[in-house]
Design an enzyme around this catalytic site. Structure first.
Site, short mmCIF file in Angstrom:
data_model
loop_
_atom_site.label_atom_id
_atom_site.label_comp_id
_atom_site.label_asym_id
_atom_site.label_seq_id
_atom_site.Cartn_x
_atom_site.Cartn_y
_atom_site.Cartn_z
N ARG A 80 11.42 -5.23 5.71
CA ARG A 80 11.18 -3.83 5.30
C ARG A 80 12.09 -2.85 6.04
NH1 ARG A 80 5.08 -1.78 4.92
NH2 ARG A 80 4.96 -2.19 7.15
N LYS A 112 0.83 -1.21 0.00
CA LYS A 112 0.00 0.00 0.00
C LYS A 112 0.87 1.26 0.00
CE LYS A 112 -2.43 -0.67 3.76
NZ LYS A 112 -1.88 -1.92 4.33
N ARG A 166 -1.46 -8.17 13.64
CA ARG A 166 -1.95 -7.32 12.55
C ARG A 166 -2.68 -8.14 11.49
NH1 ARG A 166 3.55 -4.73 11.20
NH2 ARG A 166 2.56 -3.44 9.63
P1 AMP Z 1 -0.29 0.91 8.91
O1 AMP Z 1 0.87 1.83 8.72
O2 AMP Z 1 -1.42 1.23 7.97
O3 AMP Z 1 0.10 -0.53 8.87
O4 AMP Z 1 -0.87 1.19 10.39
C1 AMP Z 1 -0.04 1.01 11.53
C2 AMP Z 1 -0.89 0.88 12.77
O5 AMP Z 1 -1.65 2.10 12.96
C3 AMP Z 1 -1.92 -0.23 12.76
O6 AMP Z 1 -1.39 -1.49 13.13
C4 AMP Z 1 -2.93 0.29 13.78
O7 AMP Z 1 -2.46 0.13 15.10
C5 AMP Z 1 -2.95 1.80 13.48
N1 AMP Z 1 -3.95 2.13 12.43
C6 AMP Z 1 -3.72 2.63 11.20
N2 AMP Z 1 -4.87 2.83 10.54
C7 AMP Z 1 -5.87 2.43 11.38
C8 AMP Z 1 -7.27 2.37 11.27
N3 AMP Z 1 -7.92 2.74 10.16
N4 AMP Z 1 -7.98 1.91 12.35
C9 AMP Z 1 -7.36 1.55 13.47
N5 AMP Z 1 -6.03 1.55 13.64
C10 AMP Z 1 -5.28 1.99 12.60
#
Ligand code: AMP
Length: 216
Positions: free
Chosen positions: A128, A13, A172
């Site tokens: 990563r 993403k 996750r």
């Molecule tokens: P990401 O960088 O998108 O993998 O997000 C990293 C972390 O941020 C996730 O594991 C969640 O703890 C939090 N997070 C990001 N987006 C959301 C969302 N839409 N809802 C809840 N937690 C989020």
């Protein structure tokens, strides 16, 4: 054009968001990046989110929805629309977003889902490495930097996300299967989803992704 990009952790993403926002001149909103920034700056939002993100758990919907709402209301330059990356991740978030954008020009129009088999995701996540300065993304297995630990683009030190370890990744992936796959099914029923086979090499994925966004 208003787009959601969805996919499991490690599905690409972040990598493709950079390309999409340049190609289509969109505002890129990554909820994960906003949380990380707030945690680094020790803001109130950061303090609320920290214990969840560190464990790989989702931040509660109310906190996340309010943050997105606030962010959308301050989009100074709407460009050609937005690319929302990492949101919505639960059905409650999807419905809250529909409520907050109903009757505005901010309703979502296209949803792309980056599909990668689960066993490939582990290699991508644990390998990563990121450049905090210029945003470049490397992988020690599939796209190593020329010099270990140093960004090819700007020469800064590379870092690893705190939650990019096997323990957090398991949580996750569970969160994704339990909460986010139902969101994709919800939009699939509305006929809004395009699935991309994101297990291929980056340069093989990009033309297909670009065409999909142009044509849909
Ligand atoms: P990401 O960088 O998108 O993998 O997000 C990293 C972390 O941020 C996730 O594991 C969640 O703890 C939090 N997070 C990001 N987006 C959301 C969302 N839409 N809802 C809840 N937690 C989020």
């Amino acid at each position: 054009m208003n787009i959601f990009i969805m996919g499991a952790p490690g599905s690409g993403k972040g990598t493709f968001s950079s390309r999409i926002k340049e190609e289509f001149n969109l505002n890129h909103i990554s909820t994960g990046d906003i949380f990380r920034e707030n945690i680094a700056n020790e803001t109130e939002l950061g303090l609320q989110a920290k214990s969840y993100t560190e464990k790989g758990l989702l931040v509660p919907d109310e906190i996340t929805n309010n943050m997105v709402k606030e962010y959308l209301s301050h989009l100074a330059d709407k460009k050609n629309g937005y690319l929302l990356d990492g949101y919505p991740r639960t059905l409650d978030q999807a419905k809250a977003f529909e409520e907050m954008t109903k009757g505005t020009d901010l309703a979502v129009e296209k949803i792309v889902v980056m599909d990668v088999p689960f066993d490939e995701l582990t290699r991508r996540i644990t390998g990563r490495r990121l450049c905090k300065k210029c945003g470049a993304i490397f992988n020690i297995y599939s796209k190593p930097p020329k010099t270990e630990g140093v960004c090819d683009e700007c020469g800064s030190a590379l870092t690893q996300r705190k939650d990019d370890n096997e323990e957090s990744l398991k949580v996750r992936l569970d969160e994704y299967a339990k909460n986010t796959e139902p969101v994709i099914a919800y939009y699939e029923e509305k006929g809004m989803v395009s699935r991309i086979d994101a297990s291929k090499a980056i340069d093989a994925i990009w033309p297909e992704l670009k065409e999909t966004l142009k044509n849909k």
